[in-house]
Design an enzyme around this catalytic site. Structure first.
Site, PDB file in Angstrom:
ATOM      1  N   ASP A 370       0.871  -1.170   0.000  1.00 54.55           N
ATOM      2  CA  ASP A 370       0.000   0.000   0.000  1.00 54.55           C
ATOM      3  C   ASP A 370       0.920   1.235   0.000  1.00 54.55           C
ATOM      4  O   ASP A 370       2.142   1.121   0.181  1.00 54.55           O
ATOM      5  CB  ASP A 370      -0.956  -0.016   1.196  1.00 54.55           C
ATOM      6  CG  ASP A 370      -2.173   0.860   0.927  1.00 54.55           C
ATOM      7  OD1 ASP A 370      -2.085   1.756   0.054  1.00 54.55           O
ATOM      8  OD2 ASP A 370      -3.220   0.666   1.564  1.00 54.55           O
TER       9      ASP A 370
HETATM   10  C1  BGC Z   1      -5.013   3.188   0.081  1.00 52.20           C
HETATM   11  C2  BGC Z   1      -5.202   2.158  -1.003  1.00 52.20           C
HETATM   12  C3  BGC Z   1      -5.032   2.803  -2.345  1.00 52.20           C
HETATM   13  C4  BGC Z   1      -3.676   3.435  -2.416  1.00 52.20           C
HETATM   14  C5  BGC Z   1      -3.384   4.042  -3.771  1.00 52.20           C
HETATM   15  C6  BGC Z   1      -3.767   4.011  -0.111  1.00 52.20           C
HETATM   16  O1  BGC Z   1      -3.750   5.097   0.743  1.00 52.20           O
HETATM   17  O2  BGC Z   1      -4.989   2.546   1.337  1.00 52.20           O
HETATM   18  O3  BGC Z   1      -6.461   1.561  -0.889  1.00 52.20           O
HETATM   19  O4  BGC Z   1      -5.223   1.867  -3.355  1.00 52.20           O
HETATM   20  O5  BGC Z   1      -3.611   4.442  -1.441  1.00 52.20           O
HETATM   21  O6  BGC Z   1      -4.137   5.142  -4.014  1.00 52.20           O
END
Ligand code: BGC
Length: 847
Positions: A370
């Site tokens: 993530d």
């Molecule tokens: C989130 C994810 C997301 C990623 C990319 C993160 O902050 O937890 O769900 O896909 O950002 O945008």
């Protein structure tokens, strides 16, 4: 030596055909034998045909005179013809069956080629270029996290595995040209974005889509989202989110399919197939990414990012099944979660990323962290420094570092120190290259932006968005059949509340971050529906705002905005105007809930109430005693105990997407008959959290006569149970049959029941099957969903639904035995329209 039956030598053509047959990869193991056989048959058939023709040309009457092959005189013509025909038939049979096999096992040939091509590339790549493939560069600035540094220089010098957060097609195109034309090995970039429920056309948020209990619809919706995204150059979506959410305080409940592993698995499968266009990514679809692996929804106290403590059996039985379903459906990538799982951060968790994912599930794709999660291993108190973070994430099985730049800086030194080998690096890069090769990015790295306009503006997409929104809504209350409304009997409608005229808020957080088209507000939808003869006015009431601002308001590509702060005087005035409007109208539609940034990421709440004076507004409007309809726009169940007793009609709309306003009007005025059912248990209070229907019985179940309550001040049951939803007609479930009524472990029980439409309108029921195992090596949940089917019936019509209960449905991971078991025990079965279904049967599994 290969000789024909008549003494000729045909080594060369025979070997040529053997080689040809061997290259039919779909024949796999038996292919050497098959290759020889096909080759031999091919040679013989050509040989005999040639002779037949040659002789026929020289002597059309064939039986006499000179022949080119004198020995053929020895064979009667009929026999020669027979040999040719049989040999030829073998060839046709083998070729066609192998082509058929190829059609059934797409890419098994190319899988070898894909790996070879990836290996060829790896041979040419420098260590730095490989590490660039293990890196996902931020294409947008995230205050406090990413630097302002633009990705161009790295792309030109080394290429990049991926770039994220670039929703603008022109910018994607520009960066892709840099990678393909200017980087040394011309490896294209994989562009990733959170296309969660639409790109231009915005569909309902995932919790709403799950409320449809309609996996086919979900697949269609994600397929459109994928086609729109791919048309502009986005090839990778960070979806589906498969986190089971049992706690409505956790803001990300809206991004998933709710609390149940069975429904979650069905939605997972549908989303993967929809996004990817199948088990492999179709040319006009996108790579799916199941997230957040795993246990993220169990955050302590419902606080986003907080640690999760989930025993292993609960992981296997509840939190992992949707992920397993996605892997089985062919999901091409995985995102590791942020939080600590049982004290080990998911992004450095070897048990999750290697033992479960690769060893047990045989997953072959790649894992991305993530955002910034590799670097965050330091803040968790898990890694000493950034170098240690890179080492721990990499050796746990994490291929790609999202946005933190930690791999970029430290994998090189770690290789030089000998702590990570070149071979380990290659093994982590290979699946990324293979994905790009398989997706055809090397052949077609660029989007056709002219053609994309046609795809983005396809009117059928809007129709699908409207249908999806209709099916996502859940009718929670409808006293005395207030709904559907009759527009001929109403002269004026007041649309009241801070979400009645909301636009971007109807899209939820991620819906605002792509390139959403225009949004139909609830007020506009009602106006469209009733036409000019009915007066529709709106009054906003007090604004909604978060006491602690969302960090996402400052992220440039997300377009969420708080409603402006009001002074107490301004709020009072807005309140009074709304009540006055309600007074002078025939009907009030009150639209309340949460602005987009009150749900989703970093949006946990300690209370589930209607905030910012909305509850007071509702009560004031209802006191005027006009018919009042409450429409909720929100990302989680809210505390609506008062409304559930005093407001005659309540429609849960979730975040319904761009066509939300039209769909709300369709449902309110009866052009769509609601069929949505809750994918979560609806709490009476935040204090009940976590609340889920598939809890264990305990020694004092609610059904006890004495000592039955778990709280002294509140019932422990939900306000509305999991699976609940009303319709403008009614259904009866009866005639439950189990066949056989008992079987041995490993056998299957067929369950059937009749569903009858007992009301006056056509409608869709969702027949739900629940089971309970009465005893065993562990306490089993009071009920577990094990099947569901949507059935559309005309008034008075009846249909039989069928389900199977086999080992897949009856097994569970036993914490005592530390393995999956199907136990010889007694089971209950219920079938009905929600998780409190009464129609009951039972069966026994014997040893
Ligand atoms: C989130 C994810 C997301 C990623 C990319 C993160 O902050 O937890 O769900 O896909 O950002 O945008």
């Amino acid at each position: 030596m290969w000789r024909d039956g008549l003494g000729g030598t045909y080594r060369l053509p025979t070997f040529a055909s053997v080689f040809f047959a061997l290259s039919l990869p779909q024949l796999r193991l038996p292919r050497i034998g098959a290759g020889c056989f096909v080759g031999r048959s091919l040679v013989l058939s050509v040989h005999y045909l040639k002779r037949l023709l040659a002789n026929a040309v020289v002597n059309p009457r064939y039986s006499e005179a000179r022949t080119i092959y004198p020995e053929d005189r020895m064979l009667p013509a009929l026999r020669r013809f027979f040999y040719s025909a049989v040999s030829f038939a073998f060839v046709v049979f083998f070729l066609s069956s192998s082509l058929l096999l190829q059609a059934q096992q797409p890419n098994s040939v190319s899988e070898e080629l894909v790996t070879n091509r990836a290996n060829d590339l790896l041979k040419q790549m420098t260590l730095e270029e490989k590490i660039a493939q293990l890196s996902q560069l931020p294409g947008a600035h995230v205050p406090g996290y990413s630097s302002d540094e633009k990705p161009e220089e790295t792309i030109k010098k080394l290429g990049a595995g991926s770039v994220l957060w670039v929703p603008d097609p022109k910018e994607i195109d520009r960066l892709q040209h840099l990678a393909v034309e200017q980087s040394r090995l011309h490896i294209p970039i994989l562009f990733g974005l959170d296309v969660i429920h639409g790109y231009r056309t915005t569909f309902p948020a995932p919790l709403g889509m799950a409320s449809s209990w309609n996996p086919q619809l979900v697949e269609q919706v994600e397929s459109v989202a994928a086609r729109e995204a791919r048309s502009v150059g986005i090839q990778w979506t960070f979806a589906p989110m498969l986190d089971i959410a049992r706690d409505a305080r956790w803001g990300r409940m809206i991004e998933g399919a709710g609390e149940d592993p069975y429904l979650g698995a069905a939605m997972a499968r549908a989303q993967v197939l929809g996004f990817q266009g199948g088990a492999q990514v179709a040319p006009d679809h996108v790579l799916a990414c199941m997230k957040h692996f795993a246990g993220y929804g169990a955050a302590d106290g419902g606080r986003d990012y907080d640690a999760s403590y989930v025993p292993e059996d609960l992981m296997w039985n509840v939190y992992l099944p949707p992920f397993k379903a996605a892997v089985d459906a062919g999901v091409g990538s995985v995102m590791s979660a942020y939080m600590d799982l049982n004290d080990v951060p998911a992004s450095g968790n070897r048990w999750l990323l290697t033992d479960v994912l690769r060893t047990t599930w045989k997953y072959k794709g790649f894992v991305v962290s993530d955002a910034f999660a590799v670097h965050s291993l330091i803040t968790h108190g898990f890694a000493r420094d950034a170098r240690d973070a890179a080492y721990k994430a990499f050796t746990a099985g994490l291929n790609m570092d999202m946005a933190s730049g930690t791999y970029m800086k430290f994998l090189g030194p770690l290789v030089q120190e000998g702590r990570i080998s070149q071979e380990q690096i290659d093994d982590m890069v290979r699946p990324i290259l293979e994905t790009k090769i398989r997706m055809g990015l090397f052949e077609q790295p660029y989007a056709n932006l002219v053609r994309s306009e046609q795809i983005l503006n396809d009117p059928q997409h809007l129709q699908l968005a409207r249908k999806a929104a209709q099916q996502s809504m859940v009718l929670l209350r409808n006293e005395n059949g207030l709904l559907p409304l009759d527009k001929n009997k109403i002269k004026s409608i007041a649309v009241i509340g801070p979400l009645g005229d909301a636009t971007i808020d109807l899209l939820s957080m991620w819906g605002s971050g792509t390139a959403p088209g225009p949004v139909v507000t609830v007020a506009a939808g009602i106006r469209n529906k009733v036409g000019p003869t009915v007066k529709v006015e709106s009054a906003h009431g007090p604004n909604i705002s978060r006491p602690i601002p969302s960090p996402f308001e400052n992220v440039e590509f997300l377009k969420m905005k708080e409603q402006p702060k009001q002074s107490p005087e301004e709020a009072r005035k807005a309140f009074a105007e709304a009540v006055a409007l309600a007074k002078r109208s025939d009907l009030a539609v009150v639209v309340l809930g949460e602005i987009d940034m009150m749900s989703a990421e970093s949006a946990s709440r300690s209370s589930l109430g209607l905030s910012n004076g909305q509850e007071e507004l509702l009560e004031a409007v209802a006191a005027i005693a006009k018919p009042v309809v409450l429409v909720l726009v929100n990302g989680r169940p809210l505390e609506i105990n008062w409304a559930s007793e005093h407001v005659p009609a309540i429609l849960e709309g979730w975040y319904p997407g761009g066509q939300g306003g039209n769909a709300v009007a369709d449902v309110l005025f009866g052009d769509a008959n609601p069929a949505g059912h809750l994918p979560v248990s609806w709490p009476r209070s935040a204090g009940q959290q976590p609340l889920y229907y598939n809890h264990n019985l305990t020694q004092l179940p609610e059904t006890n006569q004495e000592f039955k309550s778990r709280y002294w001040d509140l019932l422990s049951t939900p306000l509305y149970p999991f699976g609940y939803g009303l319709c403008y007609t009614t259904f009866a479930f009866d005639n439950l049959k189990l066949s056989p009524t008992g079987t041995a472990v490993g056998g299957t029980i067929e369950v059937s029941a009749e569903v009858t439409n007992t009301g006056q309108r056509e409608g869709t029921a969702v027949a739900q099957l629940y089971i309970h195992q009465r005893a065993g090596s562990a306490s089993r949940p009071v009920r577990q969903l094990k099947g569901f089917e949507r059935v559309t019936l005309a008034p008075g019509a009846k249909q039989t639904v069928h389900f199977k209960l086999g080992s897949d449905e009856l097994q569970f991971y036993s914490p005592m035995l530390k393995q999956w078991v199907v136990e010889p025990e007694q089971f209950d079965v219920w079938l009905g329209g929600d998780s409190t279904a009464k129609l009951h049967g039972e069966f026994e599994l014997t040893k």
